[in-house]
Scaffold this motif. Sequence first.
Motif, mmCIF file in Angstrom:
data_model
loop_
_atom_site.group_PDB
_atom_site.id
_atom_site.type_symbol
_atom_site.label_atom_id
_atom_site.label_comp_id
_atom_site.label_asym_id
_atom_site.label_seq_id
_atom_site.Cartn_x
_atom_site.Cartn_y
_atom_site.Cartn_z
ATOM 1 N N SER A 33 -46.332 5.882 -34.352
ATOM 2 C CA SER A 33 -45.046 5.957 -34.548
ATOM 3 C C SER A 33 -44.952 7.377 -35.133
ATOM 4 O O SER A 33 -45.720 7.787 -36.119
ATOM 5 C CB SER A 33 -44.339 5.290 -35.546
ATOM 6 N N THR A 34 -43.965 8.297 -34.541
ATOM 7 C CA THR A 34 -43.738 9.520 -34.947
ATOM 8 C C THR A 34 -42.162 9.628 -35.564
ATOM 9 O O THR A 34 -41.435 10.784 -35.517
ATOM 10 C CB THR A 34 -43.650 10.550 -33.787
ATOM 11 N N VAL A 35 -41.691 8.445 -35.618
ATOM 12 C CA VAL A 35 -40.249 8.209 -36.024
ATOM 13 C C VAL A 35 -40.034 8.911 -37.399
ATOM 14 O O VAL A 35 -38.731 9.739 -37.671
ATOM 15 C CB VAL A 35 -39.657 7.003 -36.513
ATOM 16 N N LEU A 36 -40.842 9.125 -38.431
ATOM 17 C CA LEU A 36 -40.879 9.791 -39.395
ATOM 18 C C LEU A 36 -41.421 11.282 -39.465
ATOM 19 O O LEU A 36 -41.354 11.879 -40.502
ATOM 20 C CB LEU A 36 -41.022 9.029 -40.729
ATOM 21 N N GLY A 37 -41.732 11.616 -38.521
ATOM 22 C CA GLY A 37 -42.519 12.982 -38.437
ATOM 23 C C GLY A 37 -43.593 12.955 -37.539
ATOM 24 O O GLY A 37 -44.093 11.896 -37.088
ATOM 25 N N PRO A 38 -44.636 14.127 -37.841
ATOM 26 C CA PRO A 38 -45.855 13.966 -37.026
ATOM 27 C C PRO A 38 -46.737 12.848 -37.369
ATOM 28 O O PRO A 38 -46.664 12.271 -38.380
ATOM 29 C CB PRO A 38 -46.526 15.183 -37.297
ATOM 30 N N ALA A 39 -47.622 12.246 -36.546
ATOM 31 C CA ALA A 39 -48.493 11.271 -36.585
ATOM 32 C C ALA A 39 -49.579 11.712 -37.352
ATOM 33 O O ALA A 39 -50.106 12.809 -37.399
ATOM 34 C CB ALA A 39 -49.207 10.741 -35.143
ATOM 35 N N LEU A 40 -50.319 10.946 -38.450
ATOM 36 C CA LEU A 40 -51.556 11.068 -39.243
ATOM 37 C C LEU A 40 -52.464 10.269 -38.375
ATOM 38 O O LEU A 40 -52.387 9.489 -37.621
ATOM 39 C CB LEU A 40 -51.265 10.498 -40.347
ATOM 40 N N GLY A 41 -53.669 10.752 -38.681
ATOM 41 C CA GLY A 41 -54.965 10.323 -38.057
ATOM 42 C C GLY A 41 -56.110 10.261 -38.656
ATOM 43 O O GLY A 41 -56.127 10.738 -39.646
ATOM 44 N N GLY A 42 -57.222 9.915 -38.302
ATOM 45 C CA GLY A 42 -58.524 9.872 -38.783
ATOM 46 C C GLY A 42 -59.560 9.467 -37.560
ATOM 47 O O GLY A 42 -59.043 9.206 -36.577
ATOM 48 N N VAL A 43 -60.582 9.691 -37.681
ATOM 49 C CA VAL A 43 -61.607 9.417 -36.703
ATOM 50 C C VAL A 43 -62.861 8.487 -37.348
ATOM 51 O O VAL A 43 -63.089 8.170 -38.457
ATOM 52 C CB VAL A 43 -62.723 10.846 -36.571
ATOM 53 N N ARG A 44 -62.928 7.516 -36.415
ATOM 54 C CA ARG A 44 -64.099 6.524 -36.529
ATOM 55 C C ARG A 44 -65.175 6.414 -35.471
ATOM 56 O O ARG A 44 -64.881 6.477 -34.320
ATOM 57 C CB ARG A 44 -63.356 4.866 -37.077
ATOM 58 N N MET A 45 -66.278 6.725 -35.860
ATOM 59 C CA MET A 45 -67.318 6.725 -34.842
ATOM 60 C C MET A 45 -68.089 5.414 -35.096
ATOM 61 O O MET A 45 -68.842 5.244 -36.254
ATOM 62 C CB MET A 45 -68.261 7.746 -35.233
ATOM 63 N N TRP A 46 -67.915 4.454 -34.458
ATOM 64 C CA TRP A 46 -68.658 3.192 -34.426
ATOM 65 C C TRP A 46 -68.977 2.608 -32.839
ATOM 66 O O TRP A 46 -68.241 2.639 -32.114
ATOM 67 C CB TRP A 46 -67.507 2.314 -34.779
ATOM 68 N N PRO A 47 -70.225 2.073 -32.943
ATOM 69 C CA PRO A 47 -70.705 1.499 -31.524
ATOM 70 C C PRO A 47 -70.107 0.241 -31.284
ATOM 71 O O PRO A 47 -70.846 -0.815 -31.592
ATOM 72 C CB PRO A 47 -72.198 1.417 -31.862
ATOM 73 N N TYR A 48 -68.933 0.179 -30.841
ATOM 74 C CA TYR A 48 -68.234 -1.234 -30.532
ATOM 75 C C TYR A 48 -68.848 -1.902 -29.448
ATOM 76 O O TYR A 48 -69.623 -1.545 -28.534
ATOM 77 C CB TYR A 48 -66.796 -0.850 -30.065
ATOM 78 N N GLU A 49 -68.748 -3.197 -29.560
ATOM 79 C CA GLU A 49 -69.107 -4.265 -28.457
ATOM 80 C C GLU A 49 -68.616 -4.207 -27.545
ATOM 81 O O GLU A 49 -69.326 -4.381 -26.345
ATOM 82 C CB GLU A 49 -69.083 -5.546 -29.237
ATOM 83 N N SER A 50 -67.301 -3.782 -27.079
ATOM 84 C CA SER A 50 -66.960 -3.668 -25.947
ATOM 85 C C SER A 50 -65.601 -2.480 -26.049
ATOM 86 O O SER A 50 -65.070 -2.138 -27.222
ATOM 87 C CB SER A 50 -66.055 -4.985 -25.490
ATOM 88 N N GLU A 51 -65.002 -2.313 -24.721
ATOM 89 C CA GLU A 51 -63.931 -1.279 -24.704
ATOM 90 C C GLU A 51 -62.602 -1.950 -25.380
ATOM 91 O O GLU A 51 -61.784 -1.316 -26.244
ATOM 92 C CB GLU A 51 -63.576 -0.725 -23.392
ATOM 93 N N ASP A 52 -62.585 -3.381 -25.341
ATOM 94 C CA ASP A 52 -61.434 -4.117 -25.964
ATOM 95 C C ASP A 52 -61.573 -4.230 -27.311
ATOM 96 O O ASP A 52 -60.366 -3.833 -28.183
ATOM 97 C CB ASP A 52 -61.590 -5.767 -25.346
ATOM 98 N N ALA A 53 -62.541 -4.186 -27.868
ATOM 99 C CA ALA A 53 -62.855 -4.302 -29.393
ATOM 100 C C ALA A 53 -62.568 -2.896 -29.941
ATOM 101 O O ALA A 53 -61.803 -2.817 -30.823
ATOM 102 C CB ALA A 53 -64.172 -4.449 -29.652
ATOM 103 N N ALA A 54 -62.984 -1.702 -29.126
ATOM 104 C CA ALA A 54 -62.400 -0.344 -29.778
ATOM 105 C C ALA A 54 -61.017 -0.371 -29.577
ATOM 106 O O ALA A 54 -60.523 0.281 -30.721
ATOM 107 C CB ALA A 54 -63.066 0.721 -28.908
ATOM 108 N N LEU A 55 -60.266 -0.657 -28.467
ATOM 109 C CA LEU A 55 -58.939 -0.396 -28.283
ATOM 110 C C LEU A 55 -58.347 -1.154 -29.430
ATOM 111 O O LEU A 55 -57.209 -0.557 -30.206
ATOM 112 C CB LEU A 55 -58.455 -0.883 -27.124
#
Length: 73
Positions: A33-55
């Motif tokens: 959501s950008t309703v209240l202003g710019p989006a915040l974020g972070g980075v997670r580097m992780w070996p997910y089991e699948s693309e579905d799990a990552a999403l």
Amino acid sequence: MQIFSSMREFNHEQVVFINQPEPGLRAIIGIHSTVLGPALGGVRMWPYESEDAALRDVLRLSRGMSYKARRLD
């Protein structure tokens, strides 16, 4: 992978997929959501089991950041 239904489930504005084979980068960026202003974020580097799990994790984390950053006036 049900991308659009997942976006609806978590009420996201945008999901961006990045693939850069040379450095081996595969990334998903979720903007909840950008309703209240710019989006915040972070980075997670992780070996997910699948693309579905990552999403799913990207959607959960970006939604959590929206709630964490909202103003409590």
